[in-house]
Design a protein around this motif. Sequence first.
Motif, PDB file in Angstrom:
ATOM      1  N   LEU A  16      -2.624  14.942  14.988  1.00 51.70           N
ATOM      2  CA  LEU A  16      -1.648  14.140  15.719  1.00 51.70           C
ATOM      3  C   LEU A  16      -1.002  13.196  14.718  1.00 51.70           C
ATOM      4  N   SER A  17       0.308  13.292  14.577  1.00 50.63           N
ATOM      5  CA  SER A  17       1.019  12.429  13.633  1.00 50.63           C
ATOM      6  C   SER A  17       1.885  11.425  14.375  1.00 50.63           C
ATOM      7  N   LEU A  18       2.010  10.254  13.773  1.00 46.14           N
ATOM      8  CA  LEU A  18       2.828   9.177  14.334  1.00 46.14           C
ATOM      9  C   LEU A  18       3.801   8.699  13.268  1.00 46.14           C
TER      10      LEU A  18
ATOM     11  N   VAL B 151       7.894   7.967  16.775  1.00 40.52           N
ATOM     12  CA  VAL B 151       7.913   9.379  17.146  1.00 40.52           C
ATOM     13  C   VAL B 151       6.473   9.872  17.166  1.00 40.52           C
ATOM     14  N   ILE B 152       6.031  10.402  18.312  1.00 36.85           N
ATOM     15  CA  ILE B 152       4.701  10.998  18.417  1.00 36.85           C
ATOM     16  C   ILE B 152       4.847  12.498  18.218  1.00 36.85           C
ATOM     17  N   LEU B 153       4.040  13.060  17.312  1.00 39.56           N
ATOM     18  CA  LEU B 153       4.143  14.470  16.962  1.00 39.56           C
ATOM     19  C   LEU B 153       2.797  15.168  17.191  1.00 39.56           C
ATOM     20  N   PRO B 154       2.552  15.672  18.415  1.00 33.51           N
ATOM     21  CA  PRO B 154       1.309  16.405  18.667  1.00 33.51           C
ATOM     22  C   PRO B 154       1.252  17.678  17.824  1.00 33.51           C
ATOM     23  N   ASN B 155       0.061  17.988  17.331  1.00 27.70           N
ATOM     24  CA  ASN B 155      -0.187  19.232  16.586  1.00 27.70           C
ATOM     25  C   ASN B 155       0.541  19.277  15.243  1.00 27.70           C
ATOM     26  N   ALA B 156       1.030  18.142  14.762  1.00 26.81           N
ATOM     27  CA  ALA B 156       1.760  18.121  13.493  1.00 26.81           C
ATOM     28  C   ALA B 156       0.871  17.580  12.382  1.00 26.81           C
ATOM     29  N   ALA B 157       0.650  18.396  11.365  1.00 30.21           N
ATOM     30  CA  ALA B 157      -0.100  17.948  10.198  1.00 30.21           C
ATOM     31  C   ALA B 157       0.763  16.988   9.377  1.00 30.21           C
TER      32      ALA B 157
ATOM     33  N   PHE C 153      -3.686  11.633  12.363  1.00 26.03           N
ATOM     34  CA  PHE C 153      -5.086  11.736  12.772  1.00 26.03           C
ATOM     35  C   PHE C 153      -5.466  13.214  12.796  1.00 26.03           C
ATOM     36  N   ASP C 154      -6.573  13.542  12.115  1.00 26.75           N
ATOM     37  CA  ASP C 154      -7.084  14.916  12.126  1.00 26.75           C
ATOM     38  C   ASP C 154      -8.600  14.852  11.999  1.00 26.75           C
ATOM     39  N   PRO C 155      -9.283  15.989  12.029  1.00 31.37           N
ATOM     40  CA  PRO C 155     -10.759  15.955  11.983  1.00 31.37           C
ATOM     41  C   PRO C 155     -11.335  15.227  10.780  1.00 31.37           C
ATOM     42  N   ASP C 156     -10.591  15.162   9.659  1.00 27.69           N
ATOM     43  CA  ASP C 156     -11.091  14.500   8.456  1.00 27.69           C
ATOM     44  C   ASP C 156     -10.622  13.049   8.341  1.00 27.69           C
TER      45      ASP C 156
ATOM     46  N   LYS D 100       9.952   0.261   3.060  1.00 24.25           N
ATOM     47  CA  LYS D 100      10.967  -0.784   2.925  1.00 24.25           C
ATOM     48  C   LYS D 100      10.782  -1.549   1.618  1.00 24.25           C
ATOM     49  N   GLN D 101       9.532  -1.840   1.275  1.00 28.67           N
ATOM     50  CA  GLN D 101       9.264  -2.565   0.033  1.00 28.67           C
ATOM     51  C   GLN D 101       9.603  -1.731  -1.200  1.00 28.67           C
ATOM     52  N   SER D 102       9.563  -0.414  -1.055  1.00 30.81           N
ATOM     53  CA  SER D 102       9.796   0.475  -2.196  1.00 30.81           C
ATOM     54  C   SER D 102      11.267   0.818  -2.383  1.00 30.81           C
ATOM     55  N   GLY D 103      12.152   0.196  -1.626  1.00 29.24           N
ATOM     56  CA  GLY D 103      13.572   0.410  -1.833  1.00 29.24           C
ATOM     57  C   GLY D 103      14.322   0.886  -0.610  1.00 29.24           C
ATOM     58  N   ARG D 104      13.609   1.198   0.497  1.00 29.73           N
ATOM     59  CA  ARG D 104      14.219   1.648   1.739  1.00 29.73           C
ATOM     60  C   ARG D 104      14.816   3.051   1.591  1.00 29.73           C
ATOM     61  N   ASP D 105      15.253   3.589   2.726  1.00 35.72           N
ATOM     62  CA  ASP D 105      15.858   4.924   2.781  1.00 35.72           C
ATOM     63  C   ASP D 105      14.904   5.984   2.249  1.00 35.72           C
ATOM     64  N   LEU D 106      13.648   5.891   2.631  1.00 35.64           N
ATOM     65  CA  LEU D 106      12.680   6.907   2.238  1.00 35.64           C
ATOM     66  C   LEU D 106      11.522   6.942   3.216  1.00 35.64           C
ATOM     67  N   CYS D 107      10.674   7.941   3.042  1.00 33.73           N
ATOM     68  CA  CYS D 107       9.552   8.194   3.939  1.00 33.73           C
ATOM     69  C   CYS D 107       8.259   8.155   3.133  1.00 33.73           C
ATOM     70  N   ILE D 108       7.258   7.423   3.623  1.00 32.27           N
ATOM     71  CA  ILE D 108       5.967   7.305   2.936  1.00 32.27           C
ATOM     72  C   ILE D 108       4.851   7.594   3.932  1.00 32.27           C
ATOM     73  N   VAL D 109       3.831   8.322   3.473  1.00 34.86           N
ATOM     74  CA  VAL D 109       2.679   8.620   4.328  1.00 34.86           C
ATOM     75  C   VAL D 109       1.572   7.605   4.063  1.00 34.86           C
ATOM     76  N   ALA D 110       0.832   7.283   5.113  1.00 36.25           N
ATOM     77  CA  ALA D 110      -0.221   6.268   5.004  1.00 36.25           C
ATOM     78  C   ALA D 110      -1.335   6.702   4.064  1.00 36.25           C
ATOM     79  N   SER D 111      -1.533   8.002   3.914  1.00 38.81           N
ATOM     80  CA  SER D 111      -2.609   8.474   3.033  1.00 38.81           C
ATOM     81  C   SER D 111      -2.346   8.127   1.576  1.00 38.81           C
ATOM     82  N   ALA D 112      -1.109   7.744   1.252  1.00 36.09           N
ATOM     83  CA  ALA D 112      -0.789   7.334  -0.113  1.00 36.09           C
ATOM     84  C   ALA D 112      -1.244   5.915  -0.404  1.00 36.09           C
ATOM     85  N   LEU D 113      -1.630   5.178   0.636  1.00 38.46           N
ATOM     86  CA  LEU D 113      -2.027   3.782   0.474  1.00 38.46           C
ATOM     87  C   LEU D 113      -3.536   3.659   0.428  1.00 38.46           C
TER      88      LEU D 113
END
Length: 503
Positions: free
Chosen positions: A358-360, A411-417, A455-458, A479-492
């Motif tokens: 489940l991705s948010l 945006v809620i994304l069921p079944n999305a890795a 959110f996934d089994p791991d 936003k802190q990295s310059g805006r106009d981009l997408c970052i995943v939480a697993s990178a933090l």
Amino acid sequence: MNSDLHGALAACKTLPTLPTVAAQIIELSSQEDYGLSDIIDIVRNDITIATKLIASANTPQYYRGEPAVEISQAVSRLGFKSTMMIALSFSLSVKANSEEQSEIDLLSLWRRSVASGAIARLLARELGLKDPEACFLAALVQDIGVLALSQAAPQTYSTLSETSHEALCAAEKAAFECDHSAVGAWILEQWKLPSEITELVASSHDFATLTLEAGSRKDQWCIAISGLLADAMLAGDQFQAARMVWLIDGVCGENNGTESNIVPLIADAVREAEALFEAQLVQEPIALLEASKEKLFEVMTDASRDVSDDKVTQLEKRVSMLERQGQRDSLTGAINRGHFHAELDRLFIDSTNTHRPLSLMFIDADHFKQVNDTYGHLAGDEVLKWLASAFTELVGEKGLVGRYGGEEFVVILPNAAEKDAMLLGQDVCDYVRDGTVTAGDANIQVTVSIGIATFDPDSKLRGTRDLIFAADQAMYFAKQSGRDLCIVASALPTPPQAVAAAG
């Protein structure tokens, strides 16, 4: 730094000057043959700095069972390097605090410097860095460039007391092609301070980059995040303080391999700095930081938890039902915040039971205040409606689009890795960047910053609060990295245990 600014700085006769004691210490450190007695001779002639050094030697980090009562005992206990850094800190802080500046709020700048120095030194110790006093000094003088620019370009600083630190930096970059961290580093180079201090000041605004880049210098990161946490604490901004503490817990936890409890340590560090600098900084810092956690959960978890028919599982039917019940945002047509929480709860339980991801996605319109200020609020409403329509079109039947508040969407994304959500997030950024919103006679272009958590089994995420906060944190970094981009939480970096399970 552009040539005009460099010329103005070079020609300015009223830039901050290096205090006598600091100059003597720097000169001593450049010599090949020196000893503790040499620095004792320098600092004992300044009763204020000598007193502060003795007080520092009696703090818990340096206490050795018996109090230091003479400057020779204090210097022996601290060692040459720490003595030099601490003496420079007090010398430069006294000088900065005595500068007469009518254009800026010097008291606020002073409080930020002291609080930041205390936090940076604590984090350096927690991370096991070899020279926490260097972090203390660098954080304390990181805003010296403000004093310089207020003299070389006073018109830029006429409204400093009414401007956030982030907005100030953006204005500086627009005017001078650099901000005051670069100017501060330039000043310190002129003073011939150790290069490690100059480098730490130069990178003091690179918080997002230092956090996201693997292998970045931890001492630089300590300076950068200390300023942001000091801003939040001094402003009483509980939500921003919670963001910073969550990240600090993650970095310290990764370093130590255990769960961190940084809040009381930060509070103690701030209190210690208040005593050393005879300054009042934050009212009850531990209460503020602890309350920030509760405030975070209040913000992240809407009071409305009206979960409807759990037997309705098909997404299309769910959307239709929400429309019929009027559970949508009246302006944009996206689901409203209360029902976003209800849907996220339902889908999180479903994801847990089925072991499917489940991705948010948190999406924030960049510089939206400027749109309202430039084109008016009616035009701003048109931008929000266009964004909601664009998100709905791009997401399609893969998920649900909601308006979280203001210019922020979810945006809620069921079944999305995670990788699938990231691809969609990049598509959203591209689509918005290339689009144009027509509002009256105006053609408006905007961009968005996106954070994604999965959110996934791991996953270490244990509930919807964790998922929401992780996505929001990733969006903040975008936003802190310059805006106009997408970052995943697993990178933090994340704490060994997630923030909190849903209630």
